[in-house]
Design a protein around this motif. Structure first.
Motif, PDB file in Angstrom:
ATOM      1  N   VAL A 238     -43.554  14.001 -16.345  1.00  0.00           N
ATOM      2  CA  VAL A 238     -44.651  13.837 -17.298  1.00  0.00           C
ATOM      3  C   VAL A 238     -44.246  12.724 -18.261  1.00  0.00           C
ATOM      4  O   VAL A 238     -43.272  12.859 -19.013  1.00  0.00           O
ATOM      5  CB  VAL A 238     -44.934  15.140 -18.066  1.00  0.00           C
ATOM      6  N   LEU A 239     -44.960  11.630 -18.219  1.00  0.00           N
ATOM      7  CA  LEU A 239     -44.611  10.443 -19.000  1.00  0.00           C
ATOM      8  C   LEU A 239     -45.498  10.348 -20.233  1.00  0.00           C
ATOM      9  O   LEU A 239     -46.719  10.185 -20.123  1.00  0.00           O
ATOM     10  CB  LEU A 239     -44.773   9.190 -18.134  1.00  0.00           C
ATOM     11  N   ALA A 240     -44.894  10.465 -21.405  1.00  0.00           N
ATOM     12  CA  ALA A 240     -45.643  10.336 -22.659  1.00  0.00           C
ATOM     13  C   ALA A 240     -45.955   8.862 -22.933  1.00  0.00           C
ATOM     14  O   ALA A 240     -45.076   8.007 -22.831  1.00  0.00           O
ATOM     15  CB  ALA A 240     -44.842  10.919 -23.815  1.00  0.00           C
ATOM     16  N   VAL A 241     -47.198   8.585 -23.255  1.00  0.00           N
ATOM     17  CA  VAL A 241     -47.641   7.225 -23.607  1.00  0.00           C
ATOM     18  C   VAL A 241     -48.313   7.357 -24.960  1.00  0.00           C
ATOM     19  O   VAL A 241     -49.534   7.471 -25.076  1.00  0.00           O
ATOM     20  CB  VAL A 241     -48.589   6.645 -22.541  1.00  0.00           C
ATOM     21  N   TYR A 502     -47.301   0.650 -24.514  1.00  0.00           N
ATOM     22  CA  TYR A 502     -47.502   1.723 -25.489  1.00  0.00           C
ATOM     23  C   TYR A 502     -46.531   2.885 -25.260  1.00  0.00           C
ATOM     24  O   TYR A 502     -46.651   3.931 -25.891  1.00  0.00           O
ATOM     25  CB  TYR A 502     -48.952   2.229 -25.437  1.00  0.00           C
ATOM     26  N   ILE A 503     -45.575   2.700 -24.370  1.00  0.00           N
ATOM     27  CA  ILE A 503     -44.555   3.720 -24.121  1.00  0.00           C
ATOM     28  C   ILE A 503     -43.403   3.485 -25.072  1.00  0.00           C
ATOM     29  O   ILE A 503     -42.758   2.436 -25.044  1.00  0.00           O
ATOM     30  CB  ILE A 503     -44.082   3.680 -22.658  1.00  0.00           C
ATOM     31  N   ASN A 504     -43.143   4.457 -25.932  1.00  0.00           N
ATOM     32  CA  ASN A 504     -42.098   4.291 -26.945  1.00  0.00           C
ATOM     33  C   ASN A 504     -41.450   5.645 -27.229  1.00  0.00           C
ATOM     34  O   ASN A 504     -42.108   6.563 -27.710  1.00  0.00           O
ATOM     35  CB  ASN A 504     -42.678   3.721 -28.245  1.00  0.00           C
ATOM     36  N   GLY A 505     -40.173   5.764 -26.870  1.00  0.00           N
ATOM     37  CA  GLY A 505     -39.449   7.006 -27.110  1.00  0.00           C
ATOM     38  C   GLY A 505     -39.552   8.013 -25.989  1.00  0.00           C
ATOM     39  O   GLY A 505     -38.998   9.107 -26.078  1.00  0.00           O
TER      40      GLY A 505
END
Length: 536
Positions: A238-241, A502-505
């Motif tokens: 699951v990739l948070a964007v 917009y992927i950060n952290g």
């Protein structure tokens, strides 16, 4: 000829993210089956695409009967199904708990959770032996909680869960399942929340380290990667964007107040044609070498740092004049300082830092692990990454710089007796998140890749020493195989690209489904007499 072209189903195709999904997947050569409610502008979603290749289908995904009929119709029309993107959803009502009816609560579960599960079920029935990919659009609301979002958040947490369970169940059929968890996205739905007085977008931006909301195309780009062959070893992830939203955990503002709407929220900036200066620690072999070679192949200038001079020379020779190698012990602070000073003198900037250098532990019982042993491992795996990040930041490109840390499945699931190694990789992930919250306002992004078991010389050495049993490991992996160094390199190329803007952290597990599996017993069936995995 048309039958040979792959087919992607996009639900919620008439909305902001849906339209971007259709456009990007069509760019990749997919024929698009655009699905949405009757009365929505499906023709508009397909208007900029080649209409000979694509088709619109109306469906209420709150109805099982309509789902079954629609997927059957899509398969009959195209003759195949290769990708499903579960994007359609009901937005949050923002109603207080005492004002939420049971019917309203059930409606969110039906559309946001049951519908995607039934769609996945029907699509899996129609996928051929070559398999395919299912990408669920979840939400950060399914990972971090908010008031007055009970049904929506619960449904999206359920989407996160079914992503992992479906990944484990369908892996043997060559079907990968992954999810994107967006934060705030500038869509008509979010604009409606502001218009109705349910959201103050200026305050939202101040809560995000990057200082802006996402564009729909940024969510679509992440989904496109997860659906692609470049993510062939990604399942159950699951990739948070979210621009770093989930990394910020203190009172106050994550970003200074922003005047008006940031330009990057309204449109995609023009891409740069300049080469990148990429530094890869531990770049002499294995995963680090594969990453270095991938960046060099796309025309970037690569600097590899490693303490093994022989491997450094071999890799530099393989990469040619696009590579500089420096012998560095990442646990030696002065050596790290000197190395980055040399990089500054040569290139003047760093665009990308890949913190890959690490050593494995020796599988000793805790009684034999003294402080010198523990700190020796932590110094290389964790302190070394911190030192490299600190020195790189002194002349990293702002905005636009990226630091990518290589973690491990041990980040999430520590192994006994690998105490120091697991702790170092957990520390790597937290270092990523802390730096993401700190550096987001400067336009520098962070991310972690967490590899599972990868066919590297290091893994071969563990196998040769009897420390690991590759047969047991393969049975524990839903996909039934070890990954390749190139799988990690492909993830690195994506996460440092404009498509990941917009992927950060966030952390991306590239592990064949290892961290998604929670059952007792084996995750995969393998032939006992199969050839043992060879190190590359």
């Amino acid at each position: 000829m048309m039958m040979s072209k792959k087919v992607a189903i996009v639900t919620g195709a008439a909305g902001g993210i849906g339209r971007s999904l259709c456009a990007l997947l069509a760019e990749d050569g997919f024929r698009i089956a655009a699905v949405d409610l009757e009365g929505t502008d499906l023709n508009g979603a397909l208007s900029s695409l080649d209409k000979d290749d694509h088709e619109a289908f109306t469906c209420n995904i709150g109805s099982e009967a309509e789902i079954v009929a629609t997927i059957a119709a899509i398969h009959q029309h195209f003759g195949r199904i290769d990708v499903l993107v579960n994007n359609a959803a009901l937005g949050p009502t923002m109603a207080a708990t005492v004002d939420t009816t049971a019917d309203g609560f059930r409606a969110a579960l039906t559309v946001n959770l049951v519908g995607p599960l039934l769609l996945a079920r029907e699509v899996a029935r129609h996928m051929g032996p070559e398999g395919g990919a299912i990408v669920n659009i979840a939400s950060l609301a399914g990972i971090v909680s908010n008031p007055k979002r009970n049904a929506y958040a619960a449904s999206k947490a359920g989407v996160v869960s079914i992503t992992k369970s479906l990944a484990c169940e369908l892996a043997h059929r060559n079907i990968r399942v992954a999810a994107v968890a967006p934060g705030y996205v500038r869509t008509p739905m979010v604009a409606g929340l502001e218009r109705d007085g349910k959201a103050d977008l200026s305050k939202v931006r101040q809560r995000i380290p990057m200082g802006r909301m996402a564009r729909p195309d940024e969510i679509a780009a992440a989904a496109r990667f997860l659906a692609s062959d470049k993510a062939r070893y990604v399942t159950g992830s699951v990739l948070a964007v979210d621009g770093g939203w989930a990394t910020f955990n203190q009172p106050g503002e994550a970003h200074p107040p922003v005047s008006g709407t940031p330009a990057a929220e309204l449109g995609k900036p023009a891409p740069s044609d300049n080469f990148k200066v990429v530094v890869v620690t531990g770049g002499g072999r294995g995963i680090g070498k594969a990453i270095a070679m991938a960046f060099a192949a796309k025309g970037d200038k690569v600097v590899i740092l490693d303490r093994d001079e022989t491997e450094l020379c071999e890799t530099e020779k393989a990469l040619g004049d696009r590579c500089l190698s420096l012998k560095v012990d990442m646990a030696d602070e002065q050596a790290v300082i000197d190395a980055f000073a040399a990089i500054k003198t040569l290139h003047g900037r760093i665009d990308v830092l890949i913190n890959n250098a690490a050593i494995a532990d020796r599988f000793m019982p805790v009684e034999e692990q003294d402080s010198a042993y523990l700190m020796g491992l932590l110094d290389i795996n964790l302190t070394g990454a911190f030192l490299a990040s600190r020195e790189a930041l002194r002349f990293m490109t702002k905005p636009g710089g990226v630091i990518l840390n290589i973690g491990s499945i041990n980040t999430f699931l520590p192994f006994a007796p690998r105490h120091a190694y697991g702790a170092s990789k957990a520390g790597i992930d937290m270092l990523t998140r802390c730096l993401a919250a700190e550096l987001g306002p400067d336009g520098i992004r962070l991310a972690t890749i967490a590899p599972g078991y990868i066919r590297t010389p290091g893994v071969a050495a563990l196998e040769a020493s009897g420390s690991i049993d590759s047969g047991k490991i393969r049975r524990r992996i839903p996909m039934g195989e070890l990954g390749k160094p190139e799988d990690i390199a492909d993830a690195a190329i994506f996460l440092t690209s404009d498509d990941a803007s917009y992927i950060n952290g966030a952390i991306l597990y590239v592990d064949g489904g290892w961290t998604a599996f929670g059952n007792a017993g084996d995750a995969a069936e393998i032939e006992e007499n199969s050839v043992r995995e060879a190190a590359q």
